[in-house]
Motif scaffolding. Structure first.
Motif, PDB file in Angstrom:
ATOM      1  N   UNK A  57      12.042  -4.740  -6.266  1.00 41.80           N
ATOM      2  CA  UNK A  57      11.371  -3.791  -5.380  1.00 41.80           C
ATOM      3  C   UNK A  57      11.275  -4.448  -4.007  1.00 41.80           C
ATOM      4  N   UNK A  58      11.680  -3.728  -2.966  1.00 40.50           N
ATOM      5  CA  UNK A  58      11.630  -4.256  -1.611  1.00 40.50           C
ATOM      6  C   UNK A  58      10.331  -3.890  -0.916  1.00 40.50           C
ATOM      7  N   UNK A  59       9.600  -4.905  -0.457  1.00 39.21           N
ATOM      8  CA  UNK A  59       8.344  -4.682   0.259  1.00 39.21           C
ATOM      9  C   UNK A  59       8.426  -5.318   1.640  1.00 39.21           C
ATOM     10  N   UNK A  60       8.040  -4.547   2.640  1.00 43.25           N
ATOM     11  CA  UNK A  60       8.033  -5.040   4.011  1.00 43.25           C
ATOM     12  C   UNK A  60       6.762  -5.832   4.273  1.00 43.25           C
ATOM     13  N   UNK A  61       6.855  -6.834   5.121  1.00 45.13           N
ATOM     14  CA  UNK A  61       5.700  -7.601   5.575  1.00 45.13           C
ATOM     15  C   UNK A  61       5.437  -7.200   7.023  1.00 45.13           C
ATOM     16  N   UNK A 160       7.380  -6.521 -12.097  1.00 52.84           N
ATOM     17  CA  UNK A 160       6.140  -7.154 -12.564  1.00 52.84           C
ATOM     18  C   UNK A 160       5.400  -7.821 -11.409  1.00 52.84           C
ATOM     19  N   UNK A 161       6.134  -8.520 -10.540  1.00 53.75           N
ATOM     20  CA  UNK A 161       5.516  -9.165  -9.379  1.00 53.75           C
ATOM     21  C   UNK A 161       4.935  -8.126  -8.423  1.00 53.75           C
ATOM     22  N   UNK A 162       5.672  -7.028  -8.198  1.00 54.96           N
ATOM     23  CA  UNK A 162       5.214  -5.988  -7.271  1.00 54.96           C
ATOM     24  C   UNK A 162       3.933  -5.308  -7.764  1.00 54.96           C
ATOM     25  N   UNK A 182       5.557   4.402  -9.059  1.00 53.18           N
ATOM     26  CA  UNK A 182       7.026   4.360  -9.016  1.00 53.18           C
ATOM     27  C   UNK A 182       7.576   3.570 -10.191  1.00 53.18           C
ATOM     28  N   UNK A 183       6.963   2.418 -10.483  1.00 55.02           N
ATOM     29  CA  UNK A 183       7.446   1.615 -11.602  1.00 55.02           C
ATOM     30  C   UNK A 183       7.194   2.326 -12.934  1.00 55.02           C
TER      31      UNK A 183
END
Length: 190
Positions: A57-61, A160-162, A182-183
């Motif tokens: 999963x891509x997450x922006x910072x 899992x991390x997200x 979403x997951x």
């Protein structure tokens, strides 16, 4: 990115179409935000394996207005006379770069609808600026993604991390809930 549709003719509207840009001035936007809900899209960018299972999963910072580092999804308004698919592609390109290569189907279906309210606590989603209705999508990306605009970094996390508490605590305005939804939608909720 796909083109948006042409504007309707003068016969369909009572104003000059040359003045229709899809964008509002800051003053007009403030008036609209105070009186109407706005339509947004939220995109959860994912990487999938050969069998179509979500593996990242891509997450922006980003740094928020208080200077705090937060994680965020791809998100933004739908312009006047813009198809939802085109809004998704535009915001993914704006946040992840022109070669992210999103795999948006011809007729995208949201996994949920998130209602952001200016008053906290009505729903899990909060936007102090406005009442917004956001259509949320899981979007596989296959290209080279690089943070753009005001994003400082893009991290690829396992599902899992997200969904872990520490990452959820970094998400603002309820977007952590969207990741979990979403997951769950793709069968990867831990």
């Amino acid at each position: 990115m796909t083109d948006t549709a042409d504007y309707p003719s003068d016969d369909d509207f009572y104003r000059d179409p040359s003045q229709v840009s899809g964008w509002l001035t800051d003053e007009d936007l403030a008036v609209v935000r105070a009186q109407l809900p706005l339509v947004y899209v939220d995109a959860v960018p994912v990487r999938v394996d050969d069998s179509g299972d979500v593996v990242a999963v891509g997450l922006l910072l980003r740094a928020n207005t208080q200077g705090t580092m937060t994680r965020a999804l791809v998100s933004g308004r739908v312009m006047y006379h813009e198809r939802i698919r085109d809004a998704l592609l535009r915001h993914i390109e704006k946040d992840l770069g022109p070669v992210a290569l999103p795999q948006v189907p011809p007729s995208p279906q949201p996994f949920t609808v998130a209602e952001y309210f200016p008053t906290p606590g009505i729903t899990p989603f909060h936007d102090p600026r406005q009442h917004a209705v956001s259509l949320a999508y899981v979007v596989p990306v296959t290209g080279d993604c690089r943070p753009q605009q005001n994003a400082l970094d893009l991290a690829w996390l396992t599902p899992e991390e997200a969904c872990a508490d520490d990452v959820q605590a970094e998400m603002m305005n309820g977007q952590g809930m969207l990741i979990k939804q979403a997951m769950g939608h793709v069968g990867r909720l831990p």
